[in-house]
Design an enzyme around this catalytic site. Structure first.
Site, mmCIF file in Angstrom:
data_model
loop_
_atom_site.group_PDB
_atom_site.id
_atom_site.type_symbol
_atom_site.label_atom_id
_atom_site.label_comp_id
_atom_site.label_asym_id
_atom_site.label_seq_id
_atom_site.Cartn_x
_atom_site.Cartn_y
_atom_site.Cartn_z
ATOM 1 N N CYS A 52 59.207 -56.673 48.681
ATOM 2 C CA CYS A 52 58.060 -56.604 47.780
ATOM 3 C C CYS A 52 58.346 -57.456 46.551
ATOM 4 O O CYS A 52 59.489 -57.783 46.246
ATOM 5 C CB CYS A 52 57.813 -55.161 47.350
ATOM 6 S SG CYS A 52 57.314 -54.066 48.689
ATOM 7 N N GLU A 54 58.332 -56.661 43.445
ATOM 8 C CA GLU A 54 59.205 -55.998 42.477
ATOM 9 C C GLU A 54 60.675 -56.236 42.805
ATOM 10 O O GLU A 54 61.485 -56.508 41.915
ATOM 11 C CB GLU A 54 58.925 -54.485 42.425
ATOM 12 C CG GLU A 54 57.542 -54.121 41.937
ATOM 13 C CD GLU A 54 56.533 -53.934 43.059
ATOM 14 O OE1 GLU A 54 55.587 -53.152 42.867
ATOM 15 O OE2 GLU A 54 56.674 -54.557 44.138
ATOM 16 N N ARG A 80 42.945 -58.618 42.362
ATOM 17 C CA ARG A 80 43.033 -57.185 42.667
ATOM 18 C C ARG A 80 43.601 -56.355 41.528
ATOM 19 O O ARG A 80 43.552 -55.140 41.562
ATOM 20 C CB ARG A 80 43.865 -56.950 43.932
ATOM 21 C CG ARG A 80 43.172 -57.459 45.182
ATOM 22 C CD ARG A 80 43.940 -57.126 46.445
ATOM 23 N NE ARG A 80 45.196 -57.863 46.495
ATOM 24 C CZ ARG A 80 46.317 -57.383 47.035
ATOM 25 N NH1 ARG A 80 46.353 -56.187 47.562
ATOM 26 N NH2 ARG A 80 47.408 -58.129 47.059
ATOM 27 N N CYS A 86 55.124 -49.483 45.782
ATOM 28 C CA CYS A 86 55.197 -48.673 47.002
ATOM 29 C C CYS A 86 56.329 -47.657 46.852
ATOM 30 O O CYS A 86 57.122 -47.706 45.904
ATOM 31 C CB CYS A 86 55.428 -49.567 48.224
ATOM 32 S SG CYS A 86 57.093 -50.283 48.332
ATOM 33 N N CYS A 89 59.866 -49.254 46.665
ATOM 34 C CA CYS A 89 60.111 -49.879 45.359
ATOM 35 C C CYS A 89 60.331 -48.823 44.281
ATOM 36 O O CYS A 89 61.167 -48.993 43.400
ATOM 37 C CB CYS A 89 58.971 -50.806 44.986
ATOM 38 S SG CYS A 89 59.006 -52.353 45.913
ATOM 39 N N TYR A 123 64.659 -38.252 45.949
ATOM 40 C CA TYR A 123 65.953 -38.247 46.598
ATOM 41 C C TYR A 123 66.953 -38.796 45.608
ATOM 42 O O TYR A 123 66.717 -39.826 44.980
ATOM 43 C CB TYR A 123 65.899 -39.148 47.845
ATOM 44 C CG TYR A 123 67.219 -39.342 48.537
ATOM 45 C CD1 TYR A 123 67.713 -38.384 49.400
ATOM 46 C CD2 TYR A 123 67.973 -40.485 48.315
ATOM 47 C CE1 TYR A 123 68.927 -38.566 50.041
ATOM 48 C CE2 TYR A 123 69.181 -40.678 48.952
ATOM 49 C CZ TYR A 123 69.655 -39.708 49.813
ATOM 50 O OH TYR A 123 70.854 -39.884 50.438
#
Length: 149
Positions: A52, A54, A80, A86, A89, A123
């Site tokens: 991605c 990021e 957009r 996500c 990320c 996590y």
């Protein structure tokens, strides 16, 4: 939102307009250090997967010797606007930069939030280790100590 945050959105938007012109690159990201340096990246789409924007921006910052990233934003192509990171990320950002702020929201109501707010009940990778890694410094999650020749 700070003026520096708005400038970060503008930087990511400019990269999206300039470099996101195909299906291979559809998102641009910009990340800022506490001393004001800005690093950008675009996603690298491939049918087998790819990083991605990021993660690419994090890598760009690392190649330039940047330390702690303070704020990050991702912007989609074709107008957009700002896109939230996500799940992967979000986890990477939390593991590498636990105090990073992420710019999210619609363009008329953008806000910078701590990454931990985007990943509740996360996590915790460090808690899963049986022993602390040996070596000359902190380890980045998912890496192995360097092997000397």
């Amino acid at each position: 939102m700070r003026d520096t945050d708005r400038a970060l959105v503008q930087a990511a938007t400019a990269v999206a307009k300039l470099r996101c012109r195909s299906d291979n690159h559809t998102v641009a990201a910009a990340a800022r250090t506490a001393d004001g340096r800005v690093f950008t990246g675009v996603n690298v789409y491939h049918f087998t997967g790819g990083p991605c924007a990021e993660v690419v921006a994090i890598g760009a910052a690392a190649t330039q010797g940047a330390g702690e990233l303070e704020t990050i934003v991702a912007v989609g192509d074709r107008g957009r606007g700002v896109l939230p990171p996500c799940g992967r990320c979000r986890q990477v950002l939390l593991d590498y930069f636990p105090s990073i702020r992420v710019i999210v929201g619609p363009m008329d109501a953008l806000r910078a939030v701590p990454v931990a707010d985007l990943l509740p009940e996360t996590y915790v990778w460090a808690e899963q280790q049986v022993e602390a890694p040996a070596g000359p410094g902190p380890m980045v999650p998912g890496t192995r100590p360097a092997v000397e020749d």
